[in-house]
Scaffold this active site. Structure first.
Site, PDB file in Angstrom:
ATOM      1  N   TRP A   1       0.811  -1.475  -0.143  1.00 52.99           N
ATOM      2  CA  TRP A   1      -0.258   0.071   0.294  1.00 52.99           C
ATOM      3  C   TRP A   1       0.865   0.881   0.074  1.00 52.99           C
ATOM      4  O   TRP A   1       0.671   2.203  -0.644  1.00 52.99           O
ATOM      5  CB  TRP A   1      -0.874   0.347   0.984  1.00 52.99           C
ATOM      6  CG  TRP A   1      -0.385   0.073   2.638  1.00 52.99           C
ATOM      7  CD1 TRP A   1      -0.286  -1.192   3.199  1.00 52.99           C
ATOM      8  CD2 TRP A   1       0.444   0.529   3.204  1.00 52.99           C
ATOM      9  NE1 TRP A   1       0.522  -1.226   3.884  1.00 52.99           N
ATOM     10  CE2 TRP A   1       1.489  -0.162   4.781  1.00 52.99           C
ATOM     11  CE3 TRP A   1       0.887   1.812   2.666  1.00 52.99           C
ATOM     12  CZ2 TRP A   1       1.491   0.559   5.080  1.00 52.99           C
ATOM     13  CZ3 TRP A   1       1.694   2.462   4.098  1.00 52.99           C
ATOM     14  CH2 TRP A   1       2.134   2.538   4.587  1.00 52.99           C
ATOM     15  N   ASN A   2       2.100   1.378   0.026  1.00 55.03           N
ATOM     16  CA  ASN A   2       2.633   1.734   0.828  1.00 55.03           C
ATOM     17  C   ASN A   2       2.843   3.044  -0.687  1.00 55.03           C
ATOM     18  O   ASN A   2       3.040   4.365  -1.327  1.00 55.03           O
ATOM     19  CB  ASN A   2       4.537   2.495   1.290  1.00 55.03           C
ATOM     20  CG  ASN A   2       4.828   1.157   0.716  1.00 55.03           C
ATOM     21  OD1 ASN A   2       4.688   0.641  -0.353  1.00 55.03           O
ATOM     22  ND2 ASN A   2       6.038   1.259   1.390  1.00 55.03           N
TER      23      ASN A   2
ATOM     24  N   PRO B   1      -3.067  -6.354  -5.562  1.00 54.44           N
ATOM     25  CA  PRO B   1      -2.672  -5.430  -5.159  1.00 54.44           C
ATOM     26  C   PRO B   1      -3.687  -4.755  -3.562  1.00 54.44           C
ATOM     27  O   PRO B   1      -4.432  -5.680  -2.958  1.00 54.44           O
ATOM     28  CB  PRO B   1      -3.359  -3.799  -5.684  1.00 54.44           C
ATOM     29  CG  PRO B   1      -4.985  -4.100  -5.988  1.00 54.44           C
ATOM     30  CD  PRO B   1      -4.632  -5.781  -6.001  1.00 54.44           C
ATOM     31  N   ALA B   2      -2.747  -3.962  -3.019  1.00 55.38           N
ATOM     32  CA  ALA B   2      -2.987  -4.512  -1.302  1.00 55.38           C
ATOM     33  C   ALA B   2      -3.920  -4.284  -1.295  1.00 55.38           C
ATOM     34  O   ALA B   2      -4.773  -3.044  -1.953  1.00 55.38           O
ATOM     35  CB  ALA B   2      -1.820  -3.107  -0.294  1.00 55.38           C
ATOM     36  N   SER B   3      -4.993  -4.329   0.203  1.00 57.11           N
ATOM     37  CA  SER B   3      -6.810  -3.766   0.427  1.00 57.11           C
ATOM     38  C   SER B   3      -6.846  -2.767   0.254  1.00 57.11           C
ATOM     39  O   SER B   3      -7.916  -1.777   1.154  1.00 57.11           O
ATOM     40  CB  SER B   3      -7.367  -4.925   1.280  1.00 57.11           C
ATOM     41  OG  SER B   3      -6.904  -5.954   0.707  1.00 57.11           O
TER      42      SER B   3
ATOM     43  N   SER C   1       6.063  -7.317   3.734  1.00 56.97           N
ATOM     44  CA  SER C   1       6.350  -7.130   5.237  1.00 56.97           C
ATOM     45  C   SER C   1       7.346  -8.377   5.049  1.00 56.97           C
ATOM     46  O   SER C   1       6.834  -9.538   4.545  1.00 56.97           O
ATOM     47  CB  SER C   1       5.281  -7.231   6.277  1.00 56.97           C
ATOM     48  OG  SER C   1       4.557  -8.742   5.746  1.00 56.97           O
TER      49      SER C   1
ATOM     50  N   GLU D   1      10.581  -8.059  -2.096  1.00 62.65           N
ATOM     51  CA  GLU D   1      11.213  -6.791  -1.701  1.00 62.65           C
ATOM     52  C   GLU D   1      10.903  -6.804  -0.219  1.00 62.65           C
ATOM     53  O   GLU D   1       9.531  -6.376  -0.287  1.00 62.65           O
ATOM     54  CB  GLU D   1      10.758  -5.689  -2.464  1.00 62.65           C
ATOM     55  CG  GLU D   1      11.340  -6.186  -3.712  1.00 62.65           C
ATOM     56  CD  GLU D   1      12.666  -5.242  -3.898  1.00 62.65           C
ATOM     57  OE1 GLU D   1      13.183  -5.290  -2.912  1.00 62.65           O
ATOM     58  OE2 GLU D   1      12.839  -5.635  -4.910  1.00 62.65           O
ATOM     59  N   LEU D   2      11.100  -7.376   0.869  1.00 59.59           N
ATOM     60  CA  LEU D   2      10.654  -7.097   1.928  1.00 59.59           C
ATOM     61  C   LEU D   2      10.922  -5.645   2.941  1.00 59.59           C
ATOM     62  O   LEU D   2      11.304  -4.656   2.683  1.00 59.59           O
ATOM     63  CB  LEU D   2      11.151  -8.130   2.726  1.00 59.59           C
ATOM     64  CG  LEU D   2      10.560 -10.117   2.200  1.00 59.59           C
ATOM     65  CD1 LEU D   2      10.977 -10.878   2.924  1.00 59.59           C
ATOM     66  CD2 LEU D   2       9.234  -9.245   1.250  1.00 59.59           C
TER      67      LEU D   2
ATOM     68  N   GLU E   1      11.791  -1.511  12.327  1.00 58.62           N
ATOM     69  CA  GLU E   1      11.560  -0.156  11.194  1.00 58.62           C
ATOM     70  C   GLU E   1      10.184   0.161  11.176  1.00 58.62           C
ATOM     71  O   GLU E   1       9.331  -0.459  11.930  1.00 58.62           O
ATOM     72  CB  GLU E   1      11.054  -1.452   9.802  1.00 58.62           C
ATOM     73  CG  GLU E   1      11.253  -1.045   8.569  1.00 58.62           C
ATOM     74  CD  GLU E   1       9.974  -1.309   7.457  1.00 58.62           C
ATOM     75  OE1 GLU E   1       9.649  -2.587   7.206  1.00 58.62           O
ATOM     76  OE2 GLU E   1      10.729  -1.222   6.333  1.00 58.62           O
TER      77      GLU E   1
HETATM   78  P1  ADP Z   1       2.570  -4.315   4.363  1.00 58.28           P
HETATM   79  O1  ADP Z   1       1.268  -4.291   4.843  1.00 58.28           O
HETATM   80  O2  ADP Z   1       3.457  -3.858   5.554  1.00 58.28           O
HETATM   81  O3  ADP Z   1       2.286  -3.824   3.174  1.00 58.28           O
HETATM   82  P2  ADP Z   1       1.804  -7.035   4.283  1.00 58.28           P
HETATM   83  O4  ADP Z   1       2.820  -7.730   4.314  1.00 58.28           O
HETATM   84  O5  ADP Z   1       0.719  -7.363   4.966  1.00 58.28           O
HETATM   85  O6  ADP Z   1       2.707  -5.611   4.029  1.00 58.28           O
HETATM   86  O7  ADP Z   1       0.978  -6.764   2.661  1.00 58.28           O
HETATM   87  C1  ADP Z   1       1.671  -6.947   1.268  1.00 58.28           C
HETATM   88  C2  ADP Z   1       1.168  -7.460  -0.126  1.00 58.28           C
HETATM   89  O8  ADP Z   1       0.906  -8.393   0.333  1.00 58.28           O
HETATM   90  C3  ADP Z   1      -0.585  -6.694   0.603  1.00 58.28           C
HETATM   91  O9  ADP Z   1      -0.885  -7.018  -1.031  1.00 58.28           O
HETATM   92  C4  ADP Z   1      -1.309  -7.959   0.935  1.00 58.28           C
HETATM   93  O10 ADP Z   1      -2.656  -7.930   0.910  1.00 58.28           O
HETATM   94  C5  ADP Z   1      -0.697  -9.445   0.580  1.00 58.28           C
HETATM   95  N1  ADP Z   1      -0.286 -10.316   1.506  1.00 58.28           N
HETATM   96  C6  ADP Z   1      -1.207 -10.111   3.215  1.00 58.28           C
HETATM   97  N2  ADP Z   1      -0.825 -11.508   3.216  1.00 58.28           N
HETATM   98  C7  ADP Z   1      -1.032 -12.546   2.467  1.00 58.28           C
HETATM   99  C8  ADP Z   1      -0.769 -13.794   2.826  1.00 58.28           C
HETATM  100  N3  ADP Z   1      -0.450 -15.020   3.789  1.00 58.28           N
HETATM  101  N4  ADP Z   1       0.174 -14.567   1.322  1.00 58.28           N
HETATM  102  C9  ADP Z   1       0.307 -13.481   0.205  1.00 58.28           C
HETATM  103  N5  ADP Z   1      -0.258 -11.594   0.066  1.00 58.28           N
HETATM  104  C10 ADP Z   1      -0.356 -11.613   1.247  1.00 58.28           C
END
Ligand code: ADP
Length: 483
Positions: A153-154, A178-180, A231, A252-253, A387
């Site tokens: 999401w960033n 994409p991120a929710s 993450s 990319e973590l 972090e």
């Molecule tokens: P952050 O919220 O710190 O960016 P996340 O790792 O929670 O990190 O989320 C990054 C992306 O990974 C988002 O698109 C999220 O929806 C997705 N995501 C979160 N959990 C899972 C999972 N178990 N498997 C696959 N994708 C995931």
């Protein structure tokens, strides 16, 4: 600001669709708590549909000439540039960053697409000498197949194009998740991609429950590659679950980027760069500076200048002109920031400015945190180990250069490191000694289309950007040809 909420749909096999169940996910503006829009809550069924569509489109897409694939990407860049204002506004509404930063991000997103549009043509192979007179050895590169792209999401625009343009250029077809928190920018980008006339199924987008979609992607044998940004925690889960099919991964973590200001550095320049990087996107950048280490001779001057600049940062709604700092992405993110600051203060850090939630007046319904400078920071404080991902600049004073290099390397992360010095020898020595995937000397700029962005250790594997980024979506095949 009143704005009509939008409902955006998934894009699967060239069709715009809702989820089978009709369920949706709402997207909230982190600056004021208002509804920005909604997307379908897709799951396994939609993910499998999207993968099938991508699989069907693969022979056609990978069979095009590289120049033809590239031309779609260049058109995508043009479409993005044409819509830069509305796209940036949407990004600001769902993500919170100042409009000026959203515009920069959109421009950068277009640059990635354009760059890979050009690079598509430069995939090459090799011919090696054979081991027998009539043997020829050919090494060719082929697209891996269907690639799944999971974005955070960033940076909701650049993370999409940085992955997707590289994958498409290589000849892969893709499923994007994409991120929710920020799916709307991604859908808008897909609408612009559709305008290029891209054949149906080449790019697909599913929104919804991350763990369910993630699992469905991982279990699907047609998905040959997963490129993830997010993450470290989720990255590790993906490594584990990829074992079943030995799926290729790019990750990319998280990071814990140091900024070291050596004793001969130009303080003004270092302070300016520190503020620019540390407070970009409200401190929510994986390669963003986490802790600032300043030589004891300069620390007083540095802190004074830093505090002055940070005090003058304008916090507010991203869509209002002049805003420099928006909200933290959500309440959980803000609470983590507040907790790290409380821990530091409890262990003896001094708050030179900030150090509190901003809950007054028009900011009351957002997740704002005051831009913060902490001095007297020591290594037992969590801010130095974790972090922060928020607008907090902890400053550590050091005297021994050898020791500081050891200290900053002593972290499980290894994404980016920054330092300032005017001494050329020190510059080379430190750049080589720092155990990070990226090092910036006397500056902070890192993410550009032609360079290999990425980390080592628990910050990930693989690279994005440049020809390195395309390698992630290509398999190497060796053909022994006997005449
Ligand atoms: P952050 O919220 O710190 O960016 P996340 O790792 O929670 O990190 O989320 C990054 C992306 O990974 C988002 O698109 C999220 O929806 C997705 N995501 C979160 N959990 C899972 C999972 N178990 N498997 C696959 N994708 C995931």
């Amino acid at each position: 600001m009143m704005r009509t909420a939008v409902h955006y749909r998934m894009w699967i096999g060239g069709q715009w669709m809702d989820s089978e169940t009709g369920e949706t996910i709402t997207v909230i503006n982190p600056a004021n708590g208002e509804l920005v829009g909604s997307v379908p809550k897709g799951g396994r069924t939609e993910t499998e549909q999207a993968v099938r569509a991508a699989e069907q489109a693969f022979p056609v897409w990978s069979g095009l000439t590289a120049a033809d694939r590239g031309s779609y990407l260049k058109k995508w860049a043009e479409e993005i540039r044409r819509e830069r204002e509305p796209l940036a506004r949407l990004l600001t509404f769902e993500q919170g960053k100042p409009l000026s930063e959203a515009l920069e991000e959109v421009d950068a997103a277009a640059d990635f697409s354009e760059w890979y549009g050009e690079e598509a043509k430069r995939v090459t192979g090799e011919i090696l000498a054979g081991s027998k007179p009539k043997q020829r050895i050919l090494v060719i590169r082929q697209p891996v197949g269907v690639a799944a792209l999971i974005t955070p999401w960033n940076y909701p625009a650049t993370m999409v194009t940085r992955k997707m343009a590289a994958a498409l250029a290589a000849g892969c077809t893709v499923v994007l998740k994409p991120a929710s928190q920020t799916p709307l920018t991604a859908v808008f980008l897909m609408q612009l991609l559709e305008k290029t006339g891209l054949p149906p199924g080449v790019a697909n987008l599913v929104t919804g429950a991350a763990s369910e979609i993630g699992r469905a992607l991982m279990e699907n044998r047609s998905v040959r590659k997963i490129s993830f940004t997010g993450s470290t925690e989720v990255g590790k889960q993906l490594i584990q679950s990829s074992a079943g099919q030995v799926k290729r991964l790019s990750l990319e973590l998280g990071g814990n980027a140091p900024l070291i200001v050596f004793s001969d550095a130009e303080v003004d320049r270092a302070v300016k760069a520190a503020v620019g990087n540390k407070f970009e996107n409200c401190g929510q950048m994986c390669n963003g500076i986490n802790v600032i280490y300043v030589h004891e001779r300069l620390v007083e001057e540095f802190l004074q200048q830093l505090t002055e600049r940070v005090r003058s940062l304008r916090v507010g709604f991203g869509w209002e002109p002049g805003t420099q700092i928006g909200p933290v992405i959500d309440e959980a993110g803000r609470e983590k920031v507040a907790e790290l600051v409380r821990d530091a203060v409890m262990r003896g850090a001094r708050v030179l400015t900030g150090g509190r939630l901003l809950t007054d007046g028009q900011l009351a319904n957002g997740t704002f945190y005051a831009p913060t400078v902490l001095s007297d920071v020591t290594y037992d404080m969590r801010v130095t180990q974790e972090e922060i991902f928020g607008p907090v600049a902890p400053v550590v004073s050091f005297s021994d250069e050898e020791e500081i290099l050891k200290r900053v390397n002593d972290t499980p992360y290894g994404l980016a490191a920054y330092f300032f010095t005017r001494d050329i020898q020190k510059a080379f020595m430190a750049a080589e000694r720092l155990e990070f995937g990226m090092v910036a000397v006397n500056g902070t700029s890192l993410s550009v289309p032609q360079a290999p962005f990425g980390g080592i250790k628990e910050s990930g594997q693989g690279r994005e950007g440049g020809h390195y980024g395309m390698e992630e979506f290509l398999n190497i095949k060796y053909i022994s040809m006997n005449l």
